[in-house]
Motif scaffolding. Structure first.
Motif, PDB file in Angstrom:
ATOM      1  N   SER A 129       0.952  -1.264  -0.008  1.00 39.55           N
ATOM      2  CA  SER A 129      -0.031  -0.005   0.060  1.00 39.55           C
ATOM      3  C   SER A 129       0.889   1.290   0.268  1.00 39.55           C
ATOM      4  O   SER A 129       0.597   2.237  -0.677  1.00 39.55           O
ATOM      5  N   LEU A 130       1.885   1.288   0.668  1.00 39.64           N
ATOM      6  CA  LEU A 130       2.941   2.448   0.835  1.00 39.64           C
ATOM      7  C   LEU A 130       3.429   2.655  -0.856  1.00 39.64           C
ATOM      8  O   LEU A 130       3.366   3.814  -1.423  1.00 39.64           O
ATOM      9  N   THR A 131       3.732   1.492  -1.530  1.00 35.21           N
ATOM     10  CA  THR A 131       4.067   1.555  -2.869  1.00 35.21           C
ATOM     11  C   THR A 131       3.359   2.245  -3.733  1.00 35.21           C
ATOM     12  O   THR A 131       3.410   3.059  -4.547  1.00 35.21           O
ATOM     13  N   PHE A 132       1.865   1.735  -3.713  1.00 37.55           N
ATOM     14  CA  PHE A 132       0.966   2.183  -4.548  1.00 37.55           C
ATOM     15  C   PHE A 132       0.466   3.711  -4.251  1.00 37.55           C
ATOM     16  O   PHE A 132       0.399   4.281  -5.029  1.00 37.55           O
ATOM     17  N   ALA A 133       0.465   3.949  -2.998  1.00 38.81           N
ATOM     18  CA  ALA A 133       0.375   5.583  -2.638  1.00 38.81           C
ATOM     19  C   ALA A 133       1.457   6.226  -3.390  1.00 38.81           C
ATOM     20  O   ALA A 133       1.096   7.282  -3.828  1.00 38.81           O
ATOM     21  N   GLY A 134       2.725   5.819  -3.042  1.00 43.26           N
ATOM     22  CA  GLY A 134       3.727   6.636  -3.550  1.00 43.26           C
ATOM     23  C   GLY A 134       3.753   6.632  -5.155  1.00 43.26           C
ATOM     24  O   GLY A 134       4.135   7.656  -5.653  1.00 43.26           O
ATOM     25  N   LEU A 156       3.457   9.961  -7.639  1.00 45.12           N
ATOM     26  CA  LEU A 156       4.898  10.048  -8.566  1.00 45.12           C
ATOM     27  C   LEU A 156       4.281  10.110  -9.970  1.00 45.12           C
ATOM     28  O   LEU A 156       5.160  10.362 -10.749  1.00 45.12           O
ATOM     29  N   GLY A 157       2.989   9.352 -10.323  1.00 48.80           N
ATOM     30  CA  GLY A 157       2.540   9.418 -11.555  1.00 48.80           C
ATOM     31  C   GLY A 157       2.850   8.297 -12.400  1.00 48.80           C
ATOM     32  O   GLY A 157       2.925   8.339 -13.501  1.00 48.80           O
ATOM     33  N   THR A 168       8.627  14.209  -4.124  1.00 53.44           N
ATOM     34  CA  THR A 168       9.589  15.150  -4.874  1.00 53.44           C
ATOM     35  C   THR A 168       9.426  14.620  -6.187  1.00 53.44           C
ATOM     36  O   THR A 168       8.827  13.448  -6.456  1.00 53.44           O
ATOM     37  N   ARG A 169      10.130  15.093  -7.390  1.00 55.66           N
ATOM     38  CA  ARG A 169      10.175  14.342  -8.807  1.00 55.66           C
ATOM     39  C   ARG A 169      10.445  12.928  -8.719  1.00 55.66           C
ATOM     40  O   ARG A 169       9.952  12.237  -9.473  1.00 55.66           O
ATOM     41  N   ARG A 170      11.555  12.337  -7.908  1.00 51.35           N
ATOM     42  CA  ARG A 170      11.885  11.135  -7.812  1.00 51.35           C
ATOM     43  C   ARG A 170      11.511  10.210  -6.800  1.00 51.35           C
ATOM     44  O   ARG A 170      11.545   8.696  -6.678  1.00 51.35           O
ATOM     45  N   GLN A 171      11.110  10.732  -5.522  1.00 56.13           N
ATOM     46  CA  GLN A 171      10.436   9.977  -4.426  1.00 56.13           C
ATOM     47  C   GLN A 171       9.563  10.461  -3.807  1.00 56.13           C
ATOM     48  O   GLN A 171       9.121  11.782  -3.897  1.00 56.13           O
ATOM     49  N   ALA A 172       8.841   9.543  -2.950  1.00 54.24           N
ATOM     50  CA  ALA A 172       7.453   9.972  -2.148  1.00 54.24           C
ATOM     51  C   ALA A 172       7.747   9.296  -0.817  1.00 54.24           C
ATOM     52  O   ALA A 172       8.174   8.120  -0.646  1.00 54.24           O
ATOM     53  N   VAL A 173       7.588   9.968   0.306  1.00 51.74           N
ATOM     54  CA  VAL A 173       7.757   9.340   1.590  1.00 51.74           C
ATOM     55  C   VAL A 173       6.170   9.233   2.032  1.00 51.74           C
ATOM     56  O   VAL A 173       5.373  10.269   1.965  1.00 51.74           O
ATOM     57  N   CYS A 174       5.935   8.273   2.632  1.00 49.48           N
ATOM     58  CA  CYS A 174       4.513   7.834   2.574  1.00 49.48           C
ATOM     59  C   CYS A 174       4.090   7.206   4.219  1.00 49.48           C
ATOM     60  O   CYS A 174       5.240   6.736   4.648  1.00 49.48           O
ATOM     61  N   THR A 175       2.975   7.249   4.594  1.00 47.20           N
ATOM     62  CA  THR A 175       2.723   6.797   5.940  1.00 47.20           C
ATOM     63  C   THR A 175       1.343   5.495   5.696  1.00 47.20           C
ATOM     64  O   THR A 175       0.639   5.793   4.532  1.00 47.20           O
ATOM     65  N   CYS A 176       1.251   4.712   6.397  1.00 46.47           N
ATOM     66  CA  CYS A 176       0.539   3.802   6.469  1.00 46.47           C
ATOM     67  C   CYS A 176      -0.014   3.341   7.694  1.00 46.47           C
ATOM     68  O   CYS A 176       0.691   3.273   8.705  1.00 46.47           O
ATOM     69  N   SER A 177      -1.376   2.862   7.719  1.00 42.36           N
ATOM     70  CA  SER A 177      -1.966   2.492   9.035  1.00 42.36           C
ATOM     71  C   SER A 177      -2.649   1.190   8.595  1.00 42.36           C
ATOM     72  O   SER A 177      -3.406   1.087   7.624  1.00 42.36           O
ATOM     73  N   ILE A 178      -2.461   0.054   9.590  1.00 38.99           N
ATOM     74  CA  ILE A 178      -3.082  -1.155   9.281  1.00 38.99           C
ATOM     75  C   ILE A 178      -3.926  -1.387  10.329  1.00 38.99           C
ATOM     76  O   ILE A 178      -3.743  -1.125  11.663  1.00 38.99           O
ATOM     77  N   PHE A 179      -5.281  -1.968   9.877  1.00 44.11           N
ATOM     78  CA  PHE A 179      -6.229  -2.132  10.952  1.00 44.11           C
ATOM     79  C   PHE A 179      -6.751  -3.590  10.624  1.00 44.11           C
ATOM     80  O   PHE A 179      -6.917  -4.064   9.452  1.00 44.11           O
ATOM     81  N   ALA A 180      -7.129  -4.049  11.883  1.00 42.00           N
ATOM     82  CA  ALA A 180      -7.936  -5.503  11.784  1.00 42.00           C
ATOM     83  C   ALA A 180      -9.273  -5.067  11.954  1.00 42.00           C
ATOM     84  O   ALA A 180      -9.590  -4.448  12.806  1.00 42.00           O
ATOM     85  N   VAL A 226       1.771   0.457  12.297  1.00 45.74           N
ATOM     86  CA  VAL A 226       1.857   1.827  11.474  1.00 45.74           C
ATOM     87  C   VAL A 226       3.178   1.709  10.765  1.00 45.74           C
ATOM     88  O   VAL A 226       4.067   1.027  11.323  1.00 45.74           O
ATOM     89  N   ALA A 227       3.180   2.313   9.532  1.00 44.93           N
ATOM     90  CA  ALA A 227       4.560   2.000   8.546  1.00 44.93           C
ATOM     91  C   ALA A 227       4.718   3.270   8.231  1.00 44.93           C
ATOM     92  O   ALA A 227       3.936   4.269   8.055  1.00 44.93           O
ATOM     93  N   GLN A 228       6.084   3.444   7.743  1.00 41.09           N
ATOM     94  CA  GLN A 228       6.468   4.726   6.828  1.00 41.09           C
ATOM     95  C   GLN A 228       7.410   4.231   5.939  1.00 41.09           C
ATOM     96  O   GLN A 228       8.260   3.249   6.305  1.00 41.09           O
ATOM     97  N   GLY A 229       7.624   4.679   4.640  1.00 41.70           N
ATOM     98  CA  GLY A 229       8.479   4.116   3.709  1.00 41.70           C
ATOM     99  C   GLY A 229       8.927   5.267   2.821  1.00 41.70           C
ATOM    100  O   GLY A 229       7.965   6.412   2.503  1.00 41.70           O
ATOM    101  N   THR A 230       9.813   4.973   1.883  1.00 47.10           N
ATOM    102  CA  THR A 230      10.272   5.880   0.822  1.00 47.10           C
ATOM    103  C   THR A 230      10.212   5.189  -0.335  1.00 47.10           C
ATOM    104  O   THR A 230      10.649   4.071  -0.695  1.00 47.10           O
ATOM    105  N   ILE A 231       9.249   5.459  -1.392  1.00 47.92           N
ATOM    106  CA  ILE A 231       9.090   5.044  -2.678  1.00 47.92           C
ATOM    107  C   ILE A 231       9.659   5.930  -3.691  1.00 47.92           C
ATOM    108  O   ILE A 231       9.846   6.985  -3.566  1.00 47.92           O
ATOM    109  N   VAL A 232      10.254   5.255  -4.607  1.00 48.60           N
ATOM    110  CA  VAL A 232      11.002   5.724  -5.612  1.00 48.60           C
ATOM    111  C   VAL A 232      10.403   5.277  -7.032  1.00 48.60           C
ATOM    112  O   VAL A 232      10.018   4.293  -7.280  1.00 48.60           O
TER     113      VAL A 232
END
Length: 139
Positions: free
Chosen positions: A63-68, A72-73, A104-116, A127-133
């Protein structure tokens, strides 16, 4: 991007054999967000009956990668991510909701919450955070 975001995202999601193996569903997408769900079943549980941390980690990563990628388009990959498990995951469904918070042009910092999700509603389990390129053809 001239292609509809939902169509673009679904095309990528459907090309992921592992997502299909887990029974995951891409349930929502936005210009910088995504939601992915997995139904709970015995094969996805650990020895105490909780949803396995690997399934939760998959949901965070994807989900982080999809959001990022949507922010990023285009096509994207995870450069790094961190996850905090905050509560054992019990319920019928597990849902990850991610959003790009800085792009930014080449990366996105994203957050994620996971629920049951179960009889008592949604409970935050991680909870998670990631950098997507962004991925260019030929990278």
């Amino acid at each position: 991007m001239t292609v509809d975001l939902t169509e673009f995202a679904r095309g990528i999601f459907e090309a992921q054999p592992f997502s299909g193996f887990l029974g995951a569903e891409l349930t929502e997408v936005g210009a910088d967000s995504a939601e992915i769900r997995v139904g709970n079943r015995k094969e996805l549980q650990q020895q105490h009956g909780f949803i396995h941390g690997g399934v939760i980690s998959y949901l965070a990563d994807n989900s982080l990668t999809f959001a990022g990628g949507l922010a990023l388009g285009g096509d994207a990959l995870t450069a790094e991510y961190k996850i905090n498990y905050v509560k054992p995951a019990l319920g019928d469904v597990i849902i990850a909701r991610a959003k790009a918070v800085v792009t930014t042009r080449r990366q996105a910092v994203c957050t994620c919450s996971i629920f049951a999700v179960g009889d008592r509603g949604e409970k935050l389990v991680a909870v998670a955070q990631g950098t997507i390129v962004a991925v260019e053809r030929g990278d």
